[in-house]
Enzyme design. Structure first.
Site, PDB file in Angstrom:
ATOM      1  N   ALA A  34     -38.456  58.735 -19.676  1.00 40.09           N
ATOM      2  CA  ALA A  34     -39.771  59.351 -19.523  1.00 40.09           C
ATOM      3  C   ALA A  34     -40.881  58.316 -19.699  1.00 40.09           C
ATOM      4  CB  ALA A  34     -39.932  60.472 -20.548  1.00 40.09           C
ATOM      5  N   LYS A  35     -40.523  57.151 -20.203  1.00 42.88           N
ATOM      6  CA  LYS A  35     -41.472  56.048 -20.415  1.00 42.88           C
ATOM      7  C   LYS A  35     -42.776  56.525 -21.031  1.00 42.88           C
ATOM      8  CE  LYS A  35     -39.432  53.045 -16.885  1.00 42.88           C
ATOM      9  NZ  LYS A  35     -38.473  53.991 -16.264  1.00 42.88           N
ATOM     10  N   ARG A  36     -42.679  57.356 -22.049  1.00 44.40           N
ATOM     11  CA  ARG A  36     -43.882  57.857 -22.702  1.00 44.40           C
ATOM     12  C   ARG A  36     -44.541  56.725 -23.480  1.00 44.40           C
ATOM     13  NH1 ARG A  36     -43.143  61.221 -19.219  1.00 44.40           N
ATOM     14  NH2 ARG A  36     -42.811  63.429 -19.612  1.00 44.40           N
TER      15      ARG A  36
END
Lengths: 272, 272
Positions: free
Chosen positions: A95-97
């Protein structure tokens, strides 16, 4: 006593004698003509792939973009897929938050606790504050982007004008925060020039390595360097999901071929 | 002829004579005792706040974490809120997405096209490749994280060891890619030391400025520096949504107070 995320990853990788992570980036635009492009067909496809690979695949990594593409319905599909895997393998939420404080804490509640993923990828642009909210629960892990596999990565991550390149600053932060043994780093398989150096400064951090399949990074180097002491897993998405003529047999065969390559590299590492 | 995102932002800010962006970071844990903590209550609250502020507030910015927290149901709520605003003001999706190529393209389809947001925040850790997939449609915008308001930001973004600090490298990329006049940058209100410098190197880029309310950044400096030629908008979240005793009147009053402060700063800029 519960295991830390890095120990859980190590355990399942050794049990299944594999370091393969199948990227569940399901894109109906790449489906062969005989498969419908509906959400129902996406779900059936994902479950078929999981069913036929879960005996030998230790980790799955859905990239959230391919589900959020369908709004709340896609998000619900993601929830069903994680449920379906049901702890038989680990799930990394790609999700590469990259937010901070209470906001990242909400992501951690959502993705790790509610949805039940085992780890999440995190973008470290906002610094230490972007990583800390995810490390509290030792059983759950995070993979911090360090040096990625895309061509444009170097300009910021490994700019020769910087005294200490950005990716090394990020690895230093990851080391410092790895007190619960649940942090890993993302290292692109195309970055073979710096892998040895990274190995020396990242003791204790697991590696998630994208960029082998379609992007042409080196599987062998990635496996042999990252698995000296640490655990490094190879993510393959398109080169498995859309292999051959796109039927399930071709897909499973591709996953098995990657597994064989990985096992050969691991074997050469053990015997060298 | 359709307007570019930066022109649309300019137009609505001038029409409403305001630079306020209300951060719709709705967290039931901060609700007063008389408001339920259900998703239905969140929705009613969001719509009440929007109804009572939309005449003078040009931009809303929901942070996705506060909705994803509730999985697919939260995502559906987000969709309903964007529908409810229905182009009466602009909506910035604070999603801080930071992937590349086809993956980012999926986010752009999802958030800008399907959900109908007007802009999205993007984390530039992966470089140019993380920004390019969002710029195609000139009417829709992206705000690239440049220098953020959190305390830990400096270590990576403005490290004195770097010949050119990371935030300046990012601004250079943003400038270079702003061919469709739809790129902005995120500049923390706490970063007053470098704002003049940023102004000089970011001609044509809009600013999204968080960090005024609870984090204590300077509203006046943020407004006066960012609105010389460009448009700079001030995001306020908690200091509006949880103002006073938490009832709607206190909330609206807080939004109006910020508007007055913004208008005073704009007036001093025009007359100086």
């Amino acid at each position: 006593m519960k295991l830390s995320f890095n120990k859980r990853l190590q355990k399942i990788c050794k049990e299944k004698n594999n370091r393969l992570c199948i990227g569940l980036d399901i894109d109906p635009n790449h489906f062969p003509h005989f498969r419908n492009k509906t959400i129902e067909a996406m779900e059936a496809f994902a479950k078929d792939v999981i069913d036929r690979t879960i005996d030998f695949c230790p980790v799955y990594k859905p990239n959230f973009a391919f589900y959020e593409r369908y709004g709340s319905k896609g998000y619900a599909l993601l929830e069903r897929i994680v449920n379906f895997i049901n702890n038989r393998s680990l799930v990394i939420a790609d999700a590469k938050r990259g937010d901070i404080g209470n906001t990242s804490y909400q992501y951690s509640k959502s993705i790790l606790d509610n949805m039940g993923c085992d780890a999440i990828t995190v973008s470290p642009y906002m610094g230490k504050d972007a990583i800390e909210p995810f490390i509290e629960n030792a059983e759950k892990g995070i993979f911090v982007l360090a040096i990625t596999s895309n061509e444009g990565a170097a300009e910021l991550q490994n700019n020769s004008d910087d005294k200490l390149p950005l990716y090394k600053k990020v690895i230093n932060i990851a080391n410092e925060l790895n007190i619960n043994d649940n942090i890993g780093i993302v290292v692109g398989a195309t970055q073979t020039d710096v892998m040895e150096e990274i190995k020396n400064i990242s003791t204790g951090l697991s590696w998630l390595i994208p960029g082998v399949g379609s992007q042409g990074g080196s599987l062998e180097k990635s496996i042999t360097i990252s698995n000296q002491g640490n655990i490094g897993i190879i993510n393959i998405s398109r080169a498995i999901l859309y292999a051959g003529r796109g039927n399930l047999d071709d897909i499973i065969q591709s996953a098995k071929n990657y597994t064989t390559k990985i096992q050969k590299s691991l074997y050469s590492l053990e015997t060298c």
